[in-house]
Design a protein around this motif. Structure first.
Motif, PDB file in Angstrom:
ATOM      1  N   ALA A 244       0.823  -1.211   0.000  1.00 56.19           N
ATOM      2  CA  ALA A 244       0.000   0.000   0.000  1.00 56.19           C
ATOM      3  C   ALA A 244       0.855   1.260   0.000  1.00 56.19           C
ATOM      4  N   VAL A 245       2.065   1.175   0.569  1.00 58.68           N
ATOM      5  CA  VAL A 245       2.985   2.320   0.601  1.00 58.68           C
ATOM      6  C   VAL A 245       3.912   2.296  -0.611  1.00 58.68           C
ATOM      7  N   ARG A 246       4.466   1.120  -0.924  1.00 59.01           N
ATOM      8  CA  ARG A 246       5.463   1.014  -2.001  1.00 59.01           C
ATOM      9  C   ARG A 246       4.853   1.138  -3.389  1.00 59.01           C
ATOM     10  N   ASP A 247       3.667   0.569  -3.585  1.00 59.48           N
ATOM     11  CA  ASP A 247       3.052   0.531  -4.910  1.00 59.48           C
ATOM     12  C   ASP A 247       1.546   0.683  -4.758  1.00 59.48           C
ATOM     13  N   PRO A 248       1.080   1.929  -4.528  1.00 57.77           N
ATOM     14  CA  PRO A 248      -0.327   2.138  -4.191  1.00 57.77           C
ATOM     15  C   PRO A 248      -1.269   2.147  -5.391  1.00 57.77           C
ATOM     16  N   ARG A 249      -0.826   1.602  -6.542  1.00 59.92           N
ATOM     17  CA  ARG A 249      -1.717   1.577  -7.703  1.00 59.92           C
ATOM     18  C   ARG A 249      -2.951   0.725  -7.452  1.00 59.92           C
ATOM     19  N   PHE A 250      -2.798  -0.361  -6.702  1.00 61.52           N
ATOM     20  CA  PHE A 250      -3.884  -1.322  -6.550  1.00 61.52           C
ATOM     21  C   PHE A 250      -4.468  -1.356  -5.144  1.00 61.52           C
ATOM     22  N   LEU A 251      -3.680  -0.978  -4.156  1.00 63.14           N
ATOM     23  CA  LEU A 251      -4.153  -0.934  -2.771  1.00 63.14           C
ATOM     24  C   LEU A 251      -3.710   0.402  -2.195  1.00 63.14           C
ATOM     25  N   LYS A 252      -4.664   1.330  -2.106  1.00 64.48           N
ATOM     26  CA  LYS A 252      -4.345   2.703  -1.717  1.00 64.48           C
ATOM     27  C   LYS A 252      -4.453   2.870  -0.193  1.00 64.48           C
ATOM     28  N   PRO A 253      -3.467   3.549   0.423  1.00 64.70           N
ATOM     29  CA  PRO A 253      -3.510   3.727   1.888  1.00 64.70           C
ATOM     30  C   PRO A 253      -4.803   4.364   2.380  1.00 64.70           C
ATOM     31  N   GLU A 254      -5.348   5.309   1.592  1.00 67.67           N
ATOM     32  CA  GLU A 254      -6.562   5.995   2.058  1.00 67.67           C
ATOM     33  C   GLU A 254      -7.780   5.071   2.101  1.00 67.67           C
ATOM     34  N   HIS A 255      -7.689   3.920   1.440  1.00 63.53           N
ATOM     35  CA  HIS A 255      -8.798   2.976   1.487  1.00 63.53           C
ATOM     36  C   HIS A 255      -8.737   2.062   2.715  1.00 63.53           C
ATOM     37  N   ILE A 256      -7.604   2.084   3.403  1.00 61.23           N
ATOM     38  CA  ILE A 256      -7.452   1.241   4.598  1.00 61.23           C
ATOM     39  C   ILE A 256      -7.857   2.079   5.805  1.00 61.23           C
ATOM     40  N   THR A 257      -9.152   2.197   6.001  1.00 60.37           N
ATOM     41  CA  THR A 257      -9.711   3.044   7.045  1.00 60.37           C
ATOM     42  C   THR A 257      -9.718   2.325   8.386  1.00 60.37           C
ATOM     43  N   GLU A 258      -9.979   3.077   9.446  1.00 59.04           N
ATOM     44  CA  GLU A 258     -10.079   2.476  10.774  1.00 59.04           C
ATOM     45  C   GLU A 258     -11.227   1.477  10.824  1.00 59.04           C
ATOM     46  N   ALA A 259     -12.319   1.791  10.122  1.00 55.78           N
ATOM     47  CA  ALA A 259     -13.448   0.861  10.096  1.00 55.78           C
ATOM     48  C   ALA A 259     -13.037  -0.456   9.433  1.00 55.78           C
ATOM     49  N   LYS A 260     -12.253  -0.359   8.372  1.00 55.29           N
ATOM     50  CA  LYS A 260     -11.808  -1.577   7.688  1.00 55.29           C
ATOM     51  C   LYS A 260     -10.818  -2.344   8.546  1.00 55.29           C
ATOM     52  N   LEU A 261      -9.944  -1.633   9.244  1.00 50.91           N
ATOM     53  CA  LEU A 261      -9.003  -2.304  10.140  1.00 50.91           C
ATOM     54  C   LEU A 261      -9.737  -3.049  11.251  1.00 50.91           C
ATOM     55  N   THR A 262     -10.825  -2.455  11.744  1.00 54.08           N
ATOM     56  CA  THR A 262     -11.634  -3.138  12.754  1.00 54.08           C
ATOM     57  C   THR A 262     -12.218  -4.434  12.193  1.00 54.08           C
ATOM     58  N   GLN A 263     -12.707  -4.377  10.939  1.00 54.88           N
ATOM     59  CA  GLN A 263     -13.224  -5.584  10.304  1.00 54.88           C
ATOM     60  C   GLN A 263     -12.134  -6.647  10.154  1.00 54.88           C
ATOM     61  N   LEU A 264     -10.951  -6.225   9.736  1.00 56.06           N
ATOM     62  CA  LEU A 264      -9.850  -7.176   9.550  1.00 56.06           C
ATOM     63  C   LEU A 264      -9.489  -7.857  10.865  1.00 56.06           C
ATOM     64  N   ARG A 265      -9.496  -7.102  11.942  1.00 57.52           N
ATOM     65  CA  ARG A 265      -9.174  -7.698  13.244  1.00 57.52           C
ATOM     66  C   ARG A 265     -10.254  -8.687  13.683  1.00 57.52           C
ATOM     67  N   GLN A 266     -11.515  -8.377  13.386  1.00 54.94           N
ATOM     68  CA  GLN A 266     -12.590  -9.313  13.728  1.00 54.94           C
ATOM     69  C   GLN A 266     -12.487 -10.586  12.882  1.00 54.94           C
ATOM     70  N   LEU A 267     -12.162 -10.419  11.607  1.00 53.34           N
ATOM     71  CA  LEU A 267     -11.962 -11.585  10.742  1.00 53.34           C
ATOM     72  C   LEU A 267     -10.782 -12.413  11.235  1.00 53.34           C
ATOM     73  N   ASN A 268      -9.738 -11.738  11.690  1.00 51.12           N
ATOM     74  CA  ASN A 268      -8.569 -12.449  12.190  1.00 51.12           C
ATOM     75  C   ASN A 268      -8.909 -13.238  13.452  1.00 51.12           C
ATOM     76  N   THR A 269      -9.756 -12.676  14.297  1.00 51.93           N
ATOM     77  CA  THR A 269     -10.187 -13.396  15.497  1.00 51.93           C
ATOM     78  C   THR A 269     -10.931 -14.672  15.116  1.00 51.93           C
ATOM     79  N   LEU A 270     -11.794 -14.577  14.113  1.00 45.14           N
ATOM     80  CA  LEU A 270     -12.502 -15.765  13.632  1.00 45.14           C
ATOM     81  C   LEU A 270     -11.506 -16.781  13.081  1.00 45.14           C
ATOM     82  N   ALA A 271     -10.535 -16.314  12.298  1.00 42.97           N
ATOM     83  CA  ALA A 271      -9.527 -17.221  11.739  1.00 42.97           C
ATOM     84  C   ALA A 271      -8.778 -17.936  12.863  1.00 42.97           C
TER      85      ALA A 271
END
Length: 330
Positions: A244-271
């Motif tokens: 997201a930092v090195r090559d933001p063409r496909f994964l932009k830092p501004e799209h990784i919001t706090e709300a999305k990070l919360t979702q990722l952590r919940q998904l990780n807990t399930l995993a």
């Protein structure tokens, strides 16, 4: 000296799945060479990724004319691996490439004319050092070329012995149904469709998968880990060395919001409750779809391939777990 592959690489027959209504079986995970295999990458690392994948039973390696950078270099580097390491195992490998994106100057350098598609295939075969590829894709639909012309070029590639199967990528449901009908009439059924599909990109669920099941076409989703978002890389924020930092063409830092990070952590807990990594959970989620034959993984480290393949040792997602994922994603 040629690579001596692991004698146990085919020890798990459950690793392979029949593709649509064809006779071809593909490994449930395939290695995509979109990133990390160009001339800007370390060749020894790229080679290690391919050879380790093969040792672990992955037989399908997915390329395109424009993969690199620069365009064409992933095919050229993979061709060197075939020549120096895997020549004795060519018939074990399923090698795909694509035409459709910009490769040379002038009006025939991209899209879907017969001229572009067949000239691109000839160029790809030279870079790969092969007489034929196993699967040849039209990489994207051309709004200005009749679909009959593009599909006719794919069928001609098979009749001329330069490809064994044909496939599509980035076609919507209506285009896919029309293309499949044309190819069937030409005696060259469509084998695969390659859409973008992951937990945050579910467009194929709105019609495309239904078409693929009806037509007997296998799905091979790309970006199943959302360019690395659905891994442990972003659980604590955005690392400085991340894509997201090195090559933001496909994964932009501004799209990784706090709300999305919360979702990722919940998904990780399930995993974790399933004894898995987040990436493993995300892969099983993609593979749960009946239309999906195999998922395309990317990798920059051998350990990532090993972790991804370990997902296949876990039980499938239960309906309750799938419902929990839908609830987390909102």
């Amino acid at each position: 000296m040629s690579h001596q592959p692991s004698p146990t690489r085919y020890a798990n027959p459950a690793l392979y799945r029949r593709t649509g209504r064809s006779g071809l079986k593909l490994s449930r995970l395939s290695l995509g060479l979109w990133h990390n295999f160009g001339d800007t990458d370390l060749y020894d690392n790229s080679r290690a990724l391919v050879l380790r994948a093969f040792d672990l039973g992955i037989t399908h390696f997915d390329l395109a004319n424009n993969y690199g950078p620069p365009p064409g270099s992933a095919e050229r580097n993979f061709g060197r691996m075939l020549r120096e390491d895997l020549a004795a195992h060519r018939d074990e490998l399923i090698i795909s490439t694509k035409a459709g994106y910009l490769m040379w100057d002038g009006p025939c350098g991209e899209w879907g004319s017969r001229k572009h598609i067949l000239a691109s295939l000839d160029q790809s075969l030279k870079r790969l050092g092969l007489d034929y590829v196993d699967i040849f894709y039209h990489h994207r639909p051309d709004p200005d070329t009749p679909l009959e012309e593009s599909m006719g070029a794919l069928a001609l590639a098979v009749r001329s012995g330069k490809a064994l199967y044909v496939a599509l990528s980035n076609y919507n449901p209506e285009q896919t149904a029309r293309a499949a009908a044309i190819l069937r009439d030409l005696g060259t059924p469509c084998l695969l469709h390659q859409p973008k599909y992951h937990m945050y990109e579910r467009t194929p669920e709105r019609g495309l998968f239904d078409v693929l099941l009806k037509e007997g076409i296998g799905a091979i989703p790309f970006c199943p880990l959302a360019q690395g978002l659905l891994t442990n890389r972003y659980l604590n924020g955005i690392p400085e060395d991340s894509r997201a930092v090195r090559d933001p063409r496909f994964l932009k830092p501004e799209h990784i919001t706090e709300a999305k990070l919360t979702q990722l952590r919940q998904l990780n807990t399930l995993a974790q409750s399933r004894g898995q990594s987040l990436a493993q959970l995300a892969l099983l989620w993609v593979l749960r779809q009946p239309a999906v034959t195999t998922a395309l993984i990317g990798a920059s480290k051998v350990a990532q391939i090993e972790d991804n393949l370990a997902a296949l040792n876990s039980p499938d997602l239960t309906p309750a777990e799938s419902a929990q994922i839908d609830k987390i994603l909102g």
